[in-house]
Scaffold this motif. Structure first.
Motif, PDB file in Angstrom:
ATOM      1  N   SER A 142       0.845  -0.955   0.100  1.00 41.95           N
ATOM      2  CA  SER A 142      -0.024  -0.004  -0.165  1.00 41.95           C
ATOM      3  C   SER A 142       0.830   1.365   0.261  1.00 41.95           C
ATOM      4  N   GLY A 143       1.994   1.261   0.560  1.00 45.52           N
ATOM      5  CA  GLY A 143       2.912   2.374   0.347  1.00 45.52           C
ATOM      6  C   GLY A 143       3.486   2.746  -0.776  1.00 45.52           C
ATOM      7  N   GLY A 144       3.657   1.565  -1.536  1.00 44.94           N
ATOM      8  CA  GLY A 144       4.045   1.665  -2.960  1.00 44.94           C
ATOM      9  C   GLY A 144       2.979   2.284  -3.923  1.00 44.94           C
ATOM     10  N   HIS A 145       1.625   1.977  -3.451  1.00 42.28           N
ATOM     11  CA  HIS A 145       0.605   2.344  -4.038  1.00 42.28           C
ATOM     12  C   HIS A 145       0.649   3.907  -4.001  1.00 42.28           C
ATOM     13  N   THR A 146       0.992   4.545  -2.686  1.00 40.92           N
ATOM     14  CA  THR A 146       0.842   5.779  -2.283  1.00 40.92           C
ATOM     15  C   THR A 146       1.960   6.546  -3.074  1.00 40.92           C
ATOM     16  N   ALA A 147       3.340   5.746  -3.120  1.00 44.36           N
ATOM     17  CA  ALA A 147       4.249   6.436  -3.768  1.00 44.36           C
ATOM     18  C   ALA A 147       3.901   6.649  -5.243  1.00 44.36           C
ATOM     19  N   LEU A 148       3.385   5.643  -5.663  1.00 42.45           N
ATOM     20  CA  LEU A 148       3.161   5.750  -7.276  1.00 42.45           C
ATOM     21  C   LEU A 148       2.195   7.261  -7.434  1.00 42.45           C
ATOM     22  N   LEU A 149       1.000   6.956  -6.635  1.00 43.09           N
ATOM     23  CA  LEU A 149      -0.118   8.119  -6.581  1.00 43.09           C
ATOM     24  C   LEU A 149       0.561   9.220  -6.498  1.00 43.09           C
ATOM     25  N   VAL A 150       1.509   9.733  -5.670  1.00 45.42           N
ATOM     26  CA  VAL A 150       2.020  10.862  -5.612  1.00 45.42           C
ATOM     27  C   VAL A 150       2.773  11.160  -6.644  1.00 45.42           C
TER      28      VAL A 150
END
Length: 305
Positions: A142-150
């Motif tokens: 989920s942190g990777g998801h947040t990183a990609l979305l940012v």
């Protein structure tokens, strides 16, 4: 050199020039919804005992803002610290980013918090030895998801609670086994919680807005590295495959590394020294200008297929 007084005395010479790893624990970078949000900052330094404190901490290093995955829920901020310390020893400042859990604030709170953390790191770059022009956002699950979305929405008012602050101008993004299209995760309870209690099919527009795959366009952005285990049963590796293809179609650089047989999570099967070498080589191409990535046998690099 002092002479040994007994046969059991050993004299070992000090070794100058080595890199130390200095950890700043629980640094508050913001308060949201009555919750203090923290960074765990891992800073490279010289040997203060030999160089003096000021000289030991005089270096400036690229920074990796790492969003710890936890299904967008309360994060275990130390889960990847041992592995990330290896990168600090290689010459990166690491900032492990805490965000509000979905039970406190659903999407897009996590994206807002990650942006705030990066802006805070820029403002405090001198204090922590950060090269403010060389910041990568990274994360796992989920942190990777947040990183990609940012990363995907950088420079756009979308999902930015402070658009007047300007773009982050990130050097790159690195995501480990990240969900990239939430519309494909209908039965995942963590996705439901992130979307405020709704399944993706119940609010398709919200699920798309919360998916990095639906924010790709031709605006310039830094390169992306995706790492995914082929045996991941939580987030299928097809998420990374499809995102890499979409990045290429949008004209962006994206490297995809598949780790054969690795499952989901921060375990040695995926978070190993070979993968660390690949990530390090990718980051150095973006932040330090080197162009010779290693090719460990344990990793499948899809650029070579």
């Amino acid at each position: 050199m002092p002479q040994p007084e007994t046969d059991n005395t050993r004299v070992i010479s000090a070794v100058p020039g080595r890199t130390n790893v200095y950890v700043h624990l629980d640094v508050v970078y913001a308060q949201r919804d009555g919750v203090d949000l923290h960074l765990q900052i891992i800073q490279p330094s010289g040997d203060a005992a030999m160089l003096g404190w000021e000289a030991a901490f005089s270096g400036r290093y690229p920074c990796i803002a790492f969003v710890q995955g936890a299904g967008w829920r309360e994060q275990a901020l130390g889960a990847a610290m041992s592995y990330l310390c290896r990168f600090a020893a290689r010459g990166y400042v690491i900032a492990i980013v805490e965000h509000r859990p979905s039970a406190v604030a659903p999407h897009p709170a996590q994206v807002h918090d990650a942006r705030t953390a990066i802006r805070w790191l820029r403002q405090h770059a001198d204090r922590y030895g950060i090269n403010a022009e060389r910041i990568t956002i990274a994360g796992d699950s989920s942190g990777g998801h947040t990183a990609l979305l940012v990363h995907a929405t950088d420079g756009s008012p979308a999902l930015d609670d402070d658009p007047d602050a300007g773009p982050l101008n990130l050097s790159s993004a690195v995501a480990f086994y990240a969900p990239t299209d939430l519309t494909q995760m209908e039965r995942d309870d963590a996705v439901r919680d992130l979307l405020g209690g709704r399944r993706p099919s119940e609010d398709l527009d919200a699920a798309r807005e919360a998916s990095p795959a639906y924010h790709l366009d031709a605006r310039p952005r830094g390169p992306v590295l995706l790492v995914h285990g082929t045996a991941d049963e939580v987030v299928r590796y097809e998420h990374s495959v499809a995102y890499a293809q979409a990045q290429a179609e949008a004209g962006h650089e994206c490297d995809l590394v598949l780790v054969e047989g690795a499952h989901h999570g921060i375990w040695p099967s995926l978070f190993n020294s070979e993968v660390a070498d690949v990530v390090d080589a990718f980051l150095r191409r973006q932040t330090m200008g080197t162009h010779e990535p290693p090719t460990p046998e344990a990793v499948t690099d899809t650029r070579k297929q």
